[in-house]
Design a protein around this motif. Structure first.
Motif, mmCIF file in Angstrom:
data_model
loop_
_atom_site.group_PDB
_atom_site.id
_atom_site.type_symbol
_atom_site.label_atom_id
_atom_site.label_comp_id
_atom_site.label_asym_id
_atom_site.label_seq_id
_atom_site.Cartn_x
_atom_site.Cartn_y
_atom_site.Cartn_z
ATOM 1 N N SER A 1 28.750 36.326 46.214
ATOM 2 C CA SER A 1 28.970 35.879 47.596
ATOM 3 C C SER A 1 27.724 36.148 48.431
ATOM 4 O O SER A 1 27.393 35.372 49.335
ATOM 5 C CB SER A 1 30.194 36.557 48.213
ATOM 6 O OG SER A 1 29.961 37.913 48.505
ATOM 7 N N TRP A 2 27.008 37.217 48.118
ATOM 8 C CA TRP A 2 25.752 37.523 48.813
ATOM 9 C C TRP A 2 24.721 36.428 48.563
ATOM 10 O O TRP A 2 24.055 35.971 49.493
ATOM 11 C CB TRP A 2 25.226 38.888 48.370
ATOM 12 C CG TRP A 2 23.912 39.231 48.974
ATOM 13 C CD1 TRP A 2 23.699 39.773 50.204
ATOM 14 C CD2 TRP A 2 22.615 39.023 48.404
ATOM 15 N NE1 TRP A 2 22.339 39.921 50.430
ATOM 16 C CE2 TRP A 2 21.662 39.467 49.329
ATOM 17 C CE3 TRP A 2 22.170 38.514 47.188
ATOM 18 C CZ2 TRP A 2 20.298 39.413 49.091
ATOM 19 C CZ3 TRP A 2 20.817 38.459 46.944
ATOM 20 C CH2 TRP A 2 19.892 38.912 47.895
ATOM 21 N N VAL A 3 24.577 35.991 47.334
ATOM 22 C CA VAL A 3 23.615 34.924 47.004
ATOM 23 C C VAL A 3 23.962 33.645 47.768
ATOM 24 O O VAL A 3 23.075 33.001 48.339
ATOM 25 C CB VAL A 3 23.571 34.662 45.475
ATOM 26 C CG1 VAL A 3 22.752 33.420 45.151
ATOM 27 C CG2 VAL A 3 23.012 35.884 44.743
ATOM 28 N N CYS A 4 25.213 33.288 47.808
ATOM 29 C CA CYS A 4 25.649 32.092 48.551
ATOM 30 C C CYS A 4 25.303 32.223 50.035
ATOM 31 O O CYS A 4 24.776 31.286 50.644
ATOM 32 C CB CYS A 4 27.157 31.884 48.395
ATOM 33 S SG CYS A 4 27.700 31.483 46.730
ATOM 34 N N ALA A 5 25.587 33.366 50.604
ATOM 35 C CA ALA A 5 25.362 33.588 52.029
ATOM 36 C C ALA A 5 23.876 33.601 52.372
ATOM 37 O O ALA A 5 23.469 33.036 53.392
ATOM 38 C CB ALA A 5 26.020 34.889 52.471
ATOM 39 N N VAL A 6 23.045 34.215 51.556
ATOM 40 C CA VAL A 6 21.608 34.292 51.842
ATOM 41 C C VAL A 6 20.967 32.910 51.768
ATOM 42 O O VAL A 6 20.106 32.570 52.588
ATOM 43 C CB VAL A 6 20.895 35.296 50.909
ATOM 44 C CG1 VAL A 6 19.385 35.211 51.064
ATOM 45 C CG2 VAL A 6 21.361 36.706 51.209
ATOM 46 N N THR A 7 21.382 32.104 50.827
ATOM 47 C CA THR A 7 20.855 30.744 50.732
ATOM 48 C C THR A 7 21.205 29.951 51.991
ATOM 49 O O THR A 7 20.347 29.283 52.581
ATOM 50 C CB THR A 7 21.412 30.049 49.474
ATOM 51 O OG1 THR A 7 21.047 30.827 48.328
ATOM 52 C CG2 THR A 7 20.871 28.635 49.338
ATOM 53 N N PHE A 8 22.449 30.038 52.413
ATOM 54 C CA PHE A 8 22.889 29.383 53.649
ATOM 55 C C PHE A 8 22.099 29.914 54.842
ATOM 56 O O PHE A 8 21.631 29.160 55.692
ATOM 57 C CB PHE A 8 24.392 29.618 53.841
ATOM 58 C CG PHE A 8 24.937 29.057 55.116
ATOM 59 C CD1 PHE A 8 25.251 27.714 55.228
ATOM 60 C CD2 PHE A 8 25.147 29.885 56.220
ATOM 61 C CE1 PHE A 8 25.762 27.195 56.413
ATOM 62 C CE2 PHE A 8 25.652 29.378 57.407
ATOM 63 C CZ PHE A 8 25.963 28.026 57.505
ATOM 64 N N ALA A 9 21.927 31.228 54.907
ATOM 65 C CA ALA A 9 21.234 31.861 56.036
ATOM 66 C C ALA A 9 19.771 31.448 56.124
ATOM 67 O O ALA A 9 19.257 31.229 57.225
ATOM 68 C CB ALA A 9 21.339 33.379 55.937
ATOM 69 N N TYR A 10 19.086 31.348 54.995
ATOM 70 C CA TYR A 10 17.673 30.960 55.036
ATOM 71 C C TYR A 10 17.519 29.584 55.678
ATOM 72 O O TYR A 10 16.702 29.383 56.580
ATOM 73 C CB TYR A 10 17.020 30.961 53.652
ATOM 74 C CG TYR A 10 15.624 30.378 53.708
ATOM 75 C CD1 TYR A 10 14.611 31.061 54.371
ATOM 76 C CD2 TYR A 10 15.338 29.136 53.175
ATOM 77 C CE1 TYR A 10 13.333 30.520 54.479
ATOM 78 C CE2 TYR A 10 14.076 28.590 53.273
ATOM 79 C CZ TYR A 10 13.074 29.289 53.926
ATOM 80 O OH TYR A 10 11.814 28.751 54.047
ATOM 81 N N ILE A 11 18.313 28.653 55.239
ATOM 82 C CA ILE A 11 18.210 27.277 55.741
ATOM 83 C C ILE A 11 18.521 27.229 57.239
ATOM 84 O O ILE A 11 17.761 26.636 58.013
ATOM 85 C CB ILE A 11 19.144 26.344 54.942
ATOM 86 C CG1 ILE A 11 18.647 26.251 53.496
ATOM 87 C CG2 ILE A 11 19.219 24.961 55.583
ATOM 88 C CD1 ILE A 11 19.642 25.656 52.524
ATOM 89 N N THR A 12 19.601 27.855 57.656
ATOM 90 C CA THR A 12 19.981 27.802 59.074
ATOM 91 C C THR A 12 19.023 28.597 59.960
ATOM 92 O O THR A 12 18.695 28.158 61.059
ATOM 93 C CB THR A 12 21.428 28.286 59.282
ATOM 94 O OG1 THR A 12 21.565 29.622 58.787
ATOM 95 C CG2 THR A 12 22.419 27.366 58.578
ATOM 96 N N ASN A 13 18.558 29.746 59.480
ATOM 97 C CA ASN A 13 17.604 30.543 60.262
ATOM 98 C C ASN A 13 16.280 29.812 60.421
ATOM 99 O O ASN A 13 15.686 29.815 61.491
ATOM 100 C CB ASN A 13 17.380 31.909 59.610
ATOM 101 C CG ASN A 13 18.440 32.916 59.991
ATOM 102 O OD1 ASN A 13 18.148 33.934 60.591
ATOM 103 N ND2 ASN A 13 19.686 32.621 59.647
ATOM 104 N N LYS A 14 15.817 29.200 59.355
ATOM 105 C CA LYS A 14 14.550 28.472 59.401
ATOM 106 C C LYS A 14 14.632 27.321 60.401
ATOM 107 O O LYS A 14 13.753 27.160 61.242
ATOM 108 C CB LYS A 14 14.176 27.931 58.021
ATOM 109 C CG LYS A 14 12.907 27.074 58.044
ATOM 110 C CD LYS A 14 12.493 26.654 56.662
ATOM 111 C CE LYS A 14 11.239 25.822 56.678
ATOM 112 N NZ LYS A 14 10.098 26.389 57.367
ATOM 113 N N LEU A 15 15.672 26.531 60.293
ATOM 114 C CA LEU A 15 15.762 25.304 61.084
ATOM 115 C C LEU A 15 16.213 25.515 62.525
ATOM 116 O O LEU A 15 15.650 24.905 63.438
ATOM 117 C CB LEU A 15 16.707 24.316 60.394
ATOM 118 C CG LEU A 15 16.259 23.815 59.025
ATOM 119 C CD1 LEU A 15 17.330 22.912 58.418
ATOM 120 C CD2 LEU A 15 14.926 23.089 59.125
#
Length: 155
Positions: free
Chosen positions: A45-59
């Motif tokens: 669940s951490w891997v899923c969340a971090v991937t989502f977070a990178y994209i949203t934080n970047k953009l």
């Protein structure tokens, strides 16, 4: 005095909540449907969340607009490394709190209140919630001071 709730902080909180939903939602699915252990469910669940977070934080949070491969790789590695630090904290602390019977306080409370929602009785969910609040704060500090401090803006 500077205004605390800037656009950046508000966007971080919004996407932080959504990232937390991704984390908790996938965790609950992995524990309840996939019958995974607390450790493996938490890790995936951490891997899923971090991937989502990178994209949203970047953009949308830190407005890092550059898509130069060299820049994105550096930024993504920095992001995942900083989240790795907080991920280790989460992966260690959630099972540790579970082992101390932290969640039993909440299970007993909801049981006495007659609440029967299965998600509220998911193994380790209250430990995950408490640790998640701490992680959100640490992640903002790392993102602001390390990962997106030298953001490039497209021309």
């Amino acid at each position: 005095m500077k205004k605390f709730f800037t656009k950046e902080i508000l966007m971080y909180l919004i996407f932080g909540v959504l990232t937390t939903v991704v984390s908790w939602g996938t965790y609950t699915v992995f524990v309840n449907i996939c019958n995974m252990s607390v450790f493996w469910a938490n890790l995936i669940s951490w891997v899923c969340a971090v991937t989502f977070a990178y994209i949203t934080n970047k953009l949308w949070v830190f407005d890092s607009k550059s898509w130069e491969v060299k820049f994105v790789v550096k930024e993504a590695v920095s992001f995942f490394a900083s989240r790795g630090v907080t991920g280790v904290i989460e992966i260690v602390c959630v099972p540790l709190l579970v082992k101390t019977s932290f969640d039993n306080l909440f299970y007993n409370l909801f049981d006495k209140m007659g609440v029967g929602m299965k998600v509220l009785f998911t193994d380790g969910i209250y430990s995950k919630i408490v640790v998640s609040f701490i992680i959100v704060i640490l992640n903002y500090v790392f993102s602001k001071l390390i990962v997106f401090k030298n953001k490039k803006v497209e021309n």
